[in-house]
Design a protein around this motif. Structure first.
Motif, PDB file in Angstrom:
ATOM      1  N   ARG A  52       0.964  -0.733   0.547  1.00  0.00           N
ATOM      2  CA  ARG A  52      -0.384   0.345  -0.076  1.00  0.00           C
ATOM      3  C   ARG A  52       1.141   1.060  -0.008  1.00  0.00           C
ATOM      4  NH1 ARG A  52      -5.018   0.428   0.376  1.00  0.00           N
ATOM      5  NH2 ARG A  52      -6.341  -1.284   0.045  1.00  0.00           N
TER       6      ARG A  52
ATOM      7  N   LEU B  77       1.697   7.540  -6.880  1.00  0.00           N
ATOM      8  CA  LEU B  77       0.656   8.521  -6.701  1.00  0.00           C
ATOM      9  C   LEU B  77       1.495   9.445  -6.202  1.00  0.00           C
ATOM     10  CD1 LEU B  77      -2.690   6.902  -5.923  1.00  0.00           C
ATOM     11  CD2 LEU B  77      -1.835   7.446  -7.811  1.00  0.00           C
TER      12      LEU B  77
ATOM     13  N   ALA C   1       3.870  10.925  -8.927  1.00  0.00           N
ATOM     14  CA  ALA C   1       2.830  10.903  -9.193  1.00  0.00           C
ATOM     15  C   ALA C   1       2.403  12.774  -9.350  1.00  0.00           C
ATOM     16  CB  ALA C   1       1.404  10.884 -10.424  1.00  0.00           C
ATOM     17  N   GLY C   2       2.389  12.699  -7.886  1.00  0.00           N
ATOM     18  CA  GLY C   2       1.223  14.492  -7.479  1.00  0.00           C
ATOM     19  C   GLY C   2       2.339  15.232  -7.472  1.00  0.00           C
TER      20      GLY C   2
ATOM     21  N   LEU D  11      -4.813  10.543 -21.415  1.00  0.00           N
ATOM     22  CA  LEU D  11      -5.017   9.305 -20.853  1.00  0.00           C
ATOM     23  C   LEU D  11      -3.706   8.039 -20.597  1.00  0.00           C
ATOM     24  CD1 LEU D  11      -7.788   6.973 -20.578  1.00  0.00           C
ATOM     25  CD2 LEU D  11      -7.260   6.594 -22.841  1.00  0.00           C
TER      26      LEU D  11
ATOM     27  N   GLY E 108      -1.230   9.020 -17.016  1.00  0.00           N
ATOM     28  CA  GLY E 108      -2.270   8.030 -15.816  1.00  0.00           C
ATOM     29  C   GLY E 108      -2.804   6.815 -15.607  1.00  0.00           C
ATOM     30  N   LEU E 109      -3.510   6.212 -16.339  1.00  0.00           N
ATOM     31  CA  LEU E 109      -3.429   4.790 -16.940  1.00  0.00           C
ATOM     32  C   LEU E 109      -2.195   4.051 -16.339  1.00  0.00           C
ATOM     33  CD1 LEU E 109      -5.668   3.134 -17.950  1.00  0.00           C
ATOM     34  CD2 LEU E 109      -4.695   2.588 -19.865  1.00  0.00           C
TER      35      LEU E 109
ATOM     36  N   VAL F  25       0.404   5.001 -14.285  1.00  0.00           N
ATOM     37  CA  VAL F  25      -0.060   5.351 -12.808  1.00  0.00           C
ATOM     38  C   VAL F  25      -0.758   4.671 -12.347  1.00  0.00           C
ATOM     39  CG1 VAL F  25       0.034   6.892 -10.885  1.00  0.00           C
ATOM     40  CG2 VAL F  25       0.945   7.645 -12.954  1.00  0.00           C
ATOM     41  N   THR F  26      -2.240   4.367 -12.544  1.00  0.00           N
ATOM     42  CA  THR F  26      -3.191   3.858 -11.827  1.00  0.00           C
ATOM     43  C   THR F  26      -2.631   2.047 -11.650  1.00  0.00           C
ATOM     44  OG1 THR F  26      -4.732   5.165 -12.778  1.00  0.00           O
ATOM     45  CG2 THR F  26      -5.747   3.836 -11.951  1.00  0.00           C
TER      46      THR F  26
ATOM     47  N   ALA G 123       0.152   1.221  -9.206  1.00  0.00           N
ATOM     48  CA  ALA G 123      -0.626   1.502  -8.249  1.00  0.00           C
ATOM     49  C   ALA G 123      -1.630   0.461  -8.214  1.00  0.00           C
ATOM     50  CB  ALA G 123      -1.242   2.823  -7.769  1.00  0.00           C
ATOM     51  N   LEU G 124      -2.548  -0.250  -8.405  1.00  0.00           N
ATOM     52  CA  LEU G 124      -3.381  -0.954  -8.652  1.00  0.00           C
ATOM     53  C   LEU G 124      -2.118  -2.313  -8.476  1.00  0.00           C
ATOM     54  CD1 LEU G 124      -6.141  -0.879  -8.313  1.00  0.00           C
ATOM     55  CD2 LEU G 124      -6.400  -1.841 -10.651  1.00  0.00           C
TER      56      LEU G 124
ATOM     57  N   ILE H 213      -1.356  -2.934  -4.581  1.00  0.00           N
ATOM     58  CA  ILE H 213      -2.136  -3.191  -3.650  1.00  0.00           C
ATOM     59  C   ILE H 213      -2.607  -4.466  -3.753  1.00  0.00           C
ATOM     60  CG2 ILE H 213      -4.413  -2.919  -3.414  1.00  0.00           C
ATOM     61  CD1 ILE H 213      -3.736   0.081  -3.778  1.00  0.00           C
ATOM     62  N   ASN H 214      -2.759  -4.728  -5.604  1.00  0.00           N
ATOM     63  CA  ASN H 214      -3.297  -6.553  -5.984  1.00  0.00           C
ATOM     64  C   ASN H 214      -1.764  -7.221  -5.550  1.00  0.00           C
ATOM     65  OD1 ASN H 214      -5.909  -6.575  -6.124  1.00  0.00           O
ATOM     66  ND2 ASN H 214      -5.059  -5.482  -8.227  1.00  0.00           N
TER      67      ASN H 214
ATOM     68  N   TYR I 236      -2.123  -8.299  -1.085  1.00  0.00           N
ATOM     69  CA  TYR I 236      -2.763  -9.003  -1.430  1.00  0.00           C
ATOM     70  C   TYR I 236      -2.735 -10.634  -1.359  1.00  0.00           C
ATOM     71  CZ  TYR I 236      -6.590  -5.154  -0.241  1.00  0.00           C
ATOM     72  OH  TYR I 236      -7.198  -4.038   0.314  1.00  0.00           O
TER      73      TYR I 236
END
Lengths: 304, 324
Positions: free
Chosen positions: A223, A230, A233-234, A270, A273-274, A276-277, A280-281, A284-285, A288
């Motif tokens: 996480r 993120l 990137a910000g 697009l 940003g994709l 980065v997303t 990050a995803l 996180i996965n 888990y």
């Protein structure tokens, strides 16, 4: 729950395999885990081989295709070009480097520092515990982004600011969780049994209590990695990233400042940003999935 | 309200602010280079202001004296003078605070209201389409950068659909004094997309927390007892479940405030929404050190204060916290 459907599908085939192999297989069986692993591997590959595989060199101004500036995805430029004709596909490949460096470093430093301090609070108790918990309460309410901007104003933009400040702020949450986990695990019968054998305290800590926090640590490390990707990137988006390096956030900053929104250059917005997303995803996965690997109770075939 | 609890929380908040002030001070002095030089070497600073700064911050005195002076100045609310505007930074910042609070707090409260409803619904109808959507979106939204979503929304609603303005806060020429209603209307119109961004990103988080809380409350014995009394579903959910399940949401709210107020910078940048965040960015770009520093400090103080209030509300609602 969602995992129930696959319960007991192939428990037998695992029995014959060595322990380590079984674990890695489990990671691969969840679709989300598998996808994350593939995307992460792809990013690592891009970061390592960026100079070889990217069709253009985004650092070389001479390779900008000015005649095809601000054009959408085409055969020549699979993800389109920016307003100077820079190839976005190549820039994305090179941008993976910073994202991965930041993600992995913070993920590791934050969880290490949090684990050490959390274990110290639980192990020593008393004044050490109270002091550390007070610090946790203070650090938890400090907002990260304004502090990063403040530091960046003084020492100039760099992605190491994200790493350092994330470590400085992020340990608190991990510390609290690790401490809580260790304190609750202390009362579990098998630890009491170990104590009744007169096992030394540090041995109990390192053999029994700390390993019980690994699933938690895996999730928080992942996480944190996602959060730092993120945040980087910000920060780059706000113009406080490394001024010389290409990062995904910087691509978005250029899209914003050079009017991609005014010209409807959707590809310029697009794709970075994709990236980065998805990264990050993936982190996180992966967290888990790792939690499942470390925690036998969460495993699919497990019966408790 | 339990007085001891209040006192402890209040001391905590004050200490946290103190730590933030000390950090702020240390940051200037730990940075490479001479801090005094940084403060008055800016060519835009006139000589009399320079003398005033040296006197005000005691820059010719030893460090510990400087620290005491700094503390005194902060307590008095003297945070310095902005290089770029030549006005007290506090005044400059105070004008920007309402704008940031408006686009952060309104969507947050809306998101909580929606989250409560969605959480109740999905927990009641577990395994439904809405439940599935929520659980999928919950993981996704935590990894979507807010500024990217903001840019996509601008792309969709301002560039393609042309429903909302590209950026800005109010139609030029309108003033609050002359035409208050059309001013407010215009501001709301401009604030729609920034608010939508923050709303969309925070709903799934609240809904998921609410859903899990409701599920665990539904398993309690008193719910079974209430059901066996034969009360209606509305009363059961509204009175017995909601009250007990809403508690984790409040603690989540107080923790998320840190991210929301601090993170508004990014959304403000996309929409040129001139709040605290954009003020700080512009000050940082102009190397207006006192302004950046004060803006960061005030953002921190605001978050700590908001957290304090949220903690009190939580203790007011949940007696177990007060006496626990």
């Amino acid at each position: 729950m969602a995992r129930g459907g696959h319960r007991n599908r192939r428990p037998q085939s695992e029995e014959g395999l060595p322990r380590r192999e079984r674990r890695s297989l489990r990671l691969l069986r969840r679709p989300a885990g598998l996808f994350s692993l593939i995307f992460l591997a792809l990013c690592i590959f891009c970061a390592l081989a960026a100079d070889r595989i990217s069709p253009y060199d985004p650092y070389d101004p001479g390779q900008k295709d000015i005649l095809h500036a601000l054009t959408g995805p085409s055969r020549r430029h699979p993800l389109g070009t920016d307003s100077f004709g820079g190839d976005l596909f190549s820039a994305l490949i090179h941008g993976a480097r910073i994202a991965l460096i930041v993600g992995f470093t913070t993920g590791i430093t934050v969880s290490l520092l949090g684990a050490v301090l959390g274990a110290a609070a639980a192990f020593f108790g008393g004044g050490v515990d109270r002091t550390l918990m007070f610090l946790v309460d203070v650090v938890m309410v400090l907002p990260g982004l304004p502090l990063m901007i403040l530091v960046a104003t003084y020492i100039g933009g760099s992605y190491w600011i994200v790493v350092v400040l994330f470590t400085f702020l992020g340990w608190a949450g991990v510390c609290r969780m690790v401490r809580g986990r260790i304190l609750s695990e202390k009362t579990v019968p098998y630890v009491e049994a170990a104590r009744s054998y007169a096992a030394p305290r540090w041995r109990i800590l390192f053999r029994h209590l700390l390993p019980s926090t690994y699933p938690l640590l895996a999730v928080t490390a992942a996480r944190t990695a996602a959060g730092s990707v993120l945040a980087e990137a910000g920060l780059s988006f706000l113009g406080f990233g490394d001024p010389l390096a290409i990062s995904w956030g910087k691509l978005l900053a250029e899209a914003q400042s050079q009017g991609a929104l005014l010209f409807g250059a959707w590809w310029w917005v697009l794709f970075p940003g994709l990236a980065v997303t998805l990264l990050a995803l993936s982190f996180i996965n992966l967290g888990y999935a790792l939690e499942e690997v470390f925690n036998p109770r969460l495993r699919r075939g497990a019966r408790c | 309200m339990n007085r001891a609890y209040f006192a402890r929380r209040f001391a905590m908040a004050l200490l946290a602010i103190g730590v933030a002030v000390v950090l702020n001070f240390l940051l200037i002095h730990l940075m490479p280079g001479d801090p005094a030089h940084r403060f008055y070497a800016d060519p835009r600073v006139p000589p009399e202001v320079k003398q005033e700064i040296i006197r005000l911050f005691g820059l010719d005195k030893p460090l510990w004296q400087q620290f005491l002076l700094y503390m005194r100045n902060v307590l008095r609310g003297e945070l310095g003078v902005s290089y770029t505007t030549q006005r007290p930074v506090l005044q400059v910042i105070a004008e920007r605070i309402p704008w940031t609070l408006a686009i952060t707090l309104i969507p947050t409260f809306l998101a909580i209201a929606c989250g409560i409803w969605l959480g109740l619904w999905t927990a009641w109808r577990r395994g439904g389409i809405l439940d599935f959507l929520l659980r999928t979106l919950g993981t996704a939204t935590s990894s979507v950068p807010s500024f990217w979503l903001a840019m996509l929304l601008v792309m969709i609603f301002s560039y393609w659909a042309r429903i909302f303005p590209l950026m800005g806060m109010v139609k030029p020429g309108l003033s609050l004094a002359e035409a208050p209603w059309s001013f407010i209307g215009s501001v709301a119109y401009h604030a729609a997309l920034p608010m939508l961004t923050l709303f969309v990103l925070s709903v799934p988080g609240y809904a998921l927390v609410m859903r899990n809380a409701v599920i665990s409350v539904l398993g309690e014995n008193y719910i079974l007892a209430a059901q066996s009394k034969g009360i209606s579903q509305t009363v059961l959910l509204g009175r017995h479940v909601l009250k007990n399940a809403v508690l984790p949401l409040i603690s989540m709210f107080s923790l998320s405030l840190v991210g929301v107020i601090g993170g508004a910078v990014l959304v403000e940048q996309v929409f040129s929404w001139y709040g605290m965040g954009l003020l700080m960015i512009r000050a940082a770009q102009a190397r207006d050190f006192p302004l950046v520093q004060a803006a960061a400090l005030i953002t921190i103080v605001l978050t700590i204060a908001a957290n304090f209030v949220a903690d009190l509300v939580q203790a007011w609602i949940d007696p177990r916290i007060r006496y626990g």
